[in-house]
Design an enzyme around this catalytic site. Structure first.
Site, PDB file in Angstrom:
ATOM      1  CB  VAL A 246       7.942  -3.239  -4.579  1.00  0.00           C
ATOM      2  CG1 VAL A 246       7.272  -3.429  -3.415  1.00  0.00           C
ATOM      3  CG2 VAL A 246       8.619  -4.361  -5.009  1.00  0.00           C
ATOM      4  CD  GLU A 247       6.575   1.706  -6.305  1.00  0.00           C
ATOM      5  OE1 GLU A 247       6.788   2.774  -5.871  1.00  0.00           O
ATOM      6  OE2 GLU A 247       5.811   0.620  -5.906  1.00  0.00           O
ATOM      7  N   PRO A 248       9.518  -1.144  -8.550  1.00  0.00           N
ATOM      8  CG  PRO A 248      11.203  -0.521  -7.048  1.00  0.00           C
ATOM      9  CD  PRO A 248       9.666  -0.906  -7.265  1.00  0.00           C
TER      10      PRO A 248
END
Length: 435
Positions: A246-248
């Site tokens: 996930v991008e975070p």
């Protein structure tokens, strides 16, 4: 106001819609890199991310209303190629959070499910003579923290605020504190769900999308229907064959959904958001499965703005422009769609009031033209039809058994797609219950 996600700040949206503030919606990965480049004293960030989308100054330049006049994004030519230049961020105050601080202001994040770009933000503020304030759960004596665990050194911190009310230190928008999000607690062996997924439109889409999964692939699954792909893979016992990110910043584990989105259960690693977008922008994602809100004849996608609703692009542009292959997943229509699966066939009991396949999207969050330039394979997967992107627009390649091509597909679209000479039915097991 400069932001990537606007969906959870309705009061700011209201101010923007009434022209009370000036503002921009920029790609989340660009913002994280801007913070880092600003900290380094650079004038801004040069990137291909955003070309052909609403962020491109030839479109909207990322501006969210008529009150916003200044160009924050410039089109530049560098060595014969087009790039976007994003101006640095004038940060003079960073409001951050961690878990533990020592008496020297060193910050650890052992209970935080994400690091995001906290260090870059602190450095950006400090190097522009600004202030850094960090909220934590507790303070311990100096020298007690493991230096490897410190995420924000005390030299960047001006003040620490101890949060005495746990309700004011939520781990996510939905969870107070879930130890699984930081890899603690008893990790249970994955088992097939005791109850099979309901055979509805979302499950059908996820099953069809899961057929595209490649063993060993590094994935990104977006919010909404794409979240179901992980559940389908888990039901089939194949989820361990892929690495979900996930991008975070979470790598591995099982990404959480809803208001927990961004966290992952039992991640293998949690890196900073700017580092994750380094990986994403460099082409690290093998397959990206994202939502489908609006699609037009060219194959452009809008997920960022609908009338006065400013959802924001988040990391969508970074991901879709740089993944090796992209799959947009969503129902064919919205607002009231009802379907039924019986004897391996799909029936549309009630059509949704909103068509998703329209003449022209309200805002270009994904540029089909840019994808064609980079020769990125793109598919559009719904419960009743599957399309692929070609240089002439959308091509219909599969339909669900039981649906009527004219009534249920073509008449629900504002444009006529190309129809493949080898048009076929979606695989029948997709529409069969698991016994």
């Amino acid at each position: 106001m400069i932001g990537g996600h606007w969906g959870l700040v309705p009061k700011l949206q209201a101010l923007a819609n009434s022209n009370m503030i000036q503002g921009y919606n920029l790609p989340q990965g660009v913002i994280s890199h801007l913070l880092r480049d600003t900290a380094a004293g650079k004038p801004g960030t040069l990137s291909k991310v955003g070309l052909g989308t609403f962020v491109d100054p030839r479109e909207e330049g990322g501006k969210i209303n008529s009150a916003t006049k200044e160009d924050w994004v410039e089109l530049m030519d560098f060595r014969g190629e087009e790039y976007l230049f994003y101006h640095k961020l004038p940060v003079n105050l960073a409001l951050l959070r961690g878990t533990t601080a020592d008496e020297n202001g060193n910050i650890t994040m052992e209970d935080e499910c994400l690091i995001v770009e906290s260090l870059a933000a602190a450095q950006a503020a400090k190097n522009q003579n600004g202030k850094v304030i960090v909220q934590v759960k507790r303070v311990v004596p100096a020298g007690e923290l493991d230096p490897h665990a410190v995420k924000i050194p005390g030299i960047f911190v001006d003040a620490v605020v101890v949060c005495e009310d746990e309700a004011e230190h939520m781990q996510t928008f939905a969870s107070q504190m879930n130890p699984e999000f930081v890899g603690r607690g008893e990790k249970k062996t994955r088992q097939k769900p005791s109850e099979p997924l309901p055979l509805n439109a979302k499950t059908i889409i996820a099953r069809r999308a899961a057929m595209e999964l490649r063993k060993g692939a590094i994935l990104n699954l977006g919010i909404g229907v794409p979240e179901y792909i992980a559940q389908v893979a888990e039901e089939a016992g194949t989820l361990d064959q892929y690495t979900l990110t996930v991008e975070p910043g979470a790598v591995g584990g099982a990404p959480a959904g809803g208001l927990d989105f961004g966290a992952s259960r039992f991640p293998e690693a949690i890196i900073s958001q700017d580092q994750m977008f380094d990986f994403y922008d460099g082409g690290g994602i093998d397959q990206a499965f994202l939502g489908l809100a609006q699609c037009d004849e060219a194959g452009d996608i809008n997920v960022s703005r609908f009338g006065s609703k400013i959802a924001g692009c988040g990391g969508f542009i970074n991901i879709t422009q740089n993944a090796k292959s992209v799959y947009f997943c969503g129902t064919f229509t919205a607002a009231g769609l009802k379907t039924e699966v019986k004897e391996g066939k799909l029936s549309i009991l009630q059509e949704g009031k909103q068509s998703k396949f329209i003449q022209q999207v309200e805002q270009i969050t994904f540029s089909a033209k840019q994808a064609l330039k980079t020769k990125t394979p793109v598919m559009y997967i719904t419960e009743r039809a599957v399309f692929q992107l070609t240089d002439k627009g959308l091509e219909l390649i599969e339909i669900a058994p039981g649906v009527d091509l004219q009534k249920d597909i073509l008449e629900q679209m504002a444009f006529k797609p190309m129809i493949s000479d080898s048009l076929t039915f979606m695989d029948s097991p997709i529409f069969q219950p698991i016994i």
